[in-house]
Design a protein around this motif. Structure first.
Motif, mmCIF file in Angstrom:
data_model
loop_
_atom_site.group_PDB
_atom_site.id
_atom_site.type_symbol
_atom_site.label_atom_id
_atom_site.label_comp_id
_atom_site.label_asym_id
_atom_site.label_seq_id
_atom_site.Cartn_x
_atom_site.Cartn_y
_atom_site.Cartn_z
ATOM 1 N N GLY A 143 0.811 -1.290 -0.361
ATOM 2 C CA GLY A 143 0.131 -0.250 0.028
ATOM 3 C C GLY A 143 0.630 1.236 0.201
ATOM 4 N N TYR A 144 2.093 1.687 0.867
ATOM 5 C CA TYR A 144 2.831 2.831 0.892
ATOM 6 C C TYR A 144 3.398 2.729 -0.279
ATOM 7 N N ALA A 145 4.104 1.518 -1.342
ATOM 8 C CA ALA A 145 4.520 1.802 -2.516
ATOM 9 C C ALA A 145 3.421 2.716 -3.701
ATOM 10 N N ILE A 146 2.209 2.121 -3.623
ATOM 11 C CA ILE A 146 1.130 1.997 -4.213
ATOM 12 C C ILE A 146 0.993 3.718 -3.915
ATOM 13 N N GLY A 147 1.772 4.233 -2.582
ATOM 14 C CA GLY A 147 1.382 5.423 -2.491
ATOM 15 C C GLY A 147 1.767 6.318 -2.785
ATOM 16 N N LEU A 148 3.154 6.075 -2.739
ATOM 17 C CA LEU A 148 4.122 6.853 -3.143
ATOM 18 C C LEU A 148 4.319 6.849 -4.717
ATOM 19 N N LEU A 149 3.810 6.002 -5.448
ATOM 20 C CA LEU A 149 3.749 6.314 -6.808
ATOM 21 C C LEU A 149 2.970 6.851 -7.228
ATOM 22 N N PHE A 150 1.245 6.752 -6.885
ATOM 23 C CA PHE A 150 0.634 8.075 -7.520
ATOM 24 C C PHE A 150 0.250 9.029 -6.655
ATOM 25 N N PHE A 151 0.705 9.730 -5.217
ATOM 26 C CA PHE A 151 0.172 10.456 -4.477
ATOM 27 C C PHE A 151 2.062 11.310 -4.132
ATOM 28 N N ALA A 152 2.772 10.850 -4.004
ATOM 29 C CA ALA A 152 4.520 12.053 -3.602
ATOM 30 C C ALA A 152 4.420 12.838 -4.576
ATOM 31 N N PRO A 153 4.579 12.686 -5.891
ATOM 32 C CA PRO A 153 4.567 13.339 -6.925
ATOM 33 C C PRO A 153 3.273 14.759 -7.118
ATOM 34 N N LEU A 154 2.782 14.145 -6.924
ATOM 35 C CA LEU A 154 1.549 15.401 -6.579
ATOM 36 C C LEU A 154 2.183 17.057 -6.347
#
Length: 417
Positions: free
Chosen positions: A78-89
């Motif tokens: 879940g953390y990896a998914i969040g990193l890819l989809f949310f962190a670049p925003l």
């Protein structure tokens, strides 16, 4: 490469008025930094919340502990998914709104986890909660952007220290609270803390002054390879931290097998869990690392971090039969990991004109290094015992250091040459 060559940054010397304006709303920079560090600790703890509670969860659902073990892996996924989809925003979206929304989403998911009637429902809730727990990786670039150039390392170190403190708290305090009040109460308490601290942080964050642009997560993800290809400093930071995190993960994730197994120690699970307190070394080392980075630069601190890791691995190997060596190795590996984390992340954030995207690439690379080494360490322990685990750690250190050297010369070094 310094940040001043890539993007505007706060000058090395600022007046009090400028410093106050930098935080927005006339708020004290120290107060804002403390709140951001607290938010980082609380949200980062959610990633590791399930791990110390697996035994209680298994008994609650009437299954074997091994049947509940995959919940901890779901947290990492879940953390990896969040990193890819949310962190670049963080480079395009309103961070105040994003922090508030993600904190609320994580809180709702944690409540759902506490109410889960079975393992599948718990796994789904944990997946969503950890995907929304990327708030620290939105805040670190913000701190780096707004910190005075001569104090950037110390400011980043304060936030990273909060992250590691949250990890330690999740493992140590989570297990104690779960034993006293039950695992569901731990999730409910985490939900309340996450929402309260997240909303407080969002309210205190400075207003965005950059132009608004549309946010496209998939476009941001697709741009990460190009970002890495264009910055030797970013590639080196990613590879170096991947090696350090891999060495730490291989040793730390299998340490419980050594301590509680049929080897020389025969410790109880609770006693072995107290080894997590060595993680507090990271919190103590963080401010020192930041000061050294500001004075000597990140490269020298990274070199020192690898020196600490290189010394710690033989101690861990000796710790297969000597408890004192295991304790000494635990202190040194955490000190090396923290020095490397602060130095490499500071270097990554200053490497491009898009710090949030660069931070995403950096954290994902470190995650891959840690997850890969951890995945190899378990089979290595089964086949070759503790010696096999230490060999994985040695390989991680060598690969990380060599990979950093081969990443290519930075433009800054080339310019000086």
């Amino acid at each position: 490469m310094t940040a001043t060559t890539k993007r505007p940054s706060t000058p090395a010397t600022t007046t009090p008025a400028e410093s106050t304006a930098d935080t927005g709303g006339g708020r004290s920079p120290a107060v804002l930094l403390a709140v951001i560090a607290l938010c980082t600790a609380v949200t980062a703890a959610n990633i590791y919340l399930a791990a110390p509670l697996l035994g209680l969860i298994a008994r609650s659902f009437g299954v074997a502990p091994s049947a509940a073990g995959w919940i901890a892996s779901i947290s990492q996924l879940g953390y990896a998914i969040g990193l890819l989809f949310f962190a670049p925003l963080g480079d395009t979206a309103d961070r105040r709104r994003l922090v508030a929304v993600l904190s609320g989403l994580a809180g709702v998911a944690l409540i759902a986890a506490g109410l889960a009637p079975g393992l599948p429902a718990l796994a789904a809730a944990v997946l969503v909660a950890c995907a929304a727990t990327v708030v620290p990786q939105l805040l670190v670039p913000l701190v780096a952007e707004r910190a005075p150039a001569d104090r950037r390392g110390r400011h980043v170190a304060a936030v990273v220290a909060g992250l590691f403190t949250g990890i330690v708290a999740a493992r140590v305090l989570g297990s104690l609270a779960g034993q006293a009040f039950g695992w569901r109460a731990v999730f409910f308490g985490a939900a309340a803390l996450t929402v309260a601290v997240g909303l407080l942080t969002a309210a205190l964050l400075p207003a965005e002054t950059r132009p608004r642009r549309a946010s496209h997560p998939l476009k941001a993800i697709a741009g990460l390879p190009r970002l890495l290809a264009g910055s030797a400093d970013l590639r080196a930071a990613c590879l170096r931290q991947g090696g350090l995190f891999g060495a730490w993960s291989s040793l730390w994730t299998t340490l419980a097998l050594l301590l509680t197994g049929s080897g020389p120690y025969h410790l109880s699970t609770g006693t072995a869990g107290l080894f997590g307190l060595f993680g507090l070394t990271s919190t103590a080392v963080a401010p020192v690392s930041g000061t050294l980075i500001d004075r000597f630069g990140p490269q020298r601190v990274v070199t020192a971090a690898y020196g600490l890791a290189a010394v710690s691995v033989p101690l861990f190997w000796l710790g297969g039969h000597q408890l004192w060596a295991l304790c000494a190795g635990a202190v040194l590996i955490h000190a090396g990991l923290m020095c490397g984390q602060v130095a490499n992340q500071t270097r990554a954030l200053a490497a491009t004109a898009t710090p949030a995207a660069a931070n995403t690439a950096y954290v994902v690379a470190a995650f891959i290094g840690g997850a890969s080494a951890s995945a190899l360490a378990g089979p290595a322990f089964d086949h070759w015992g503790w010696n096999g685990v230490c060999a994985i750690a040695v390989a991680s250190v060598v690969i990380g250091w060599t990979g950093g050297l081969l990443a290519g010369p930075s433009k800054a070094r080339a310019a000086r040459a």
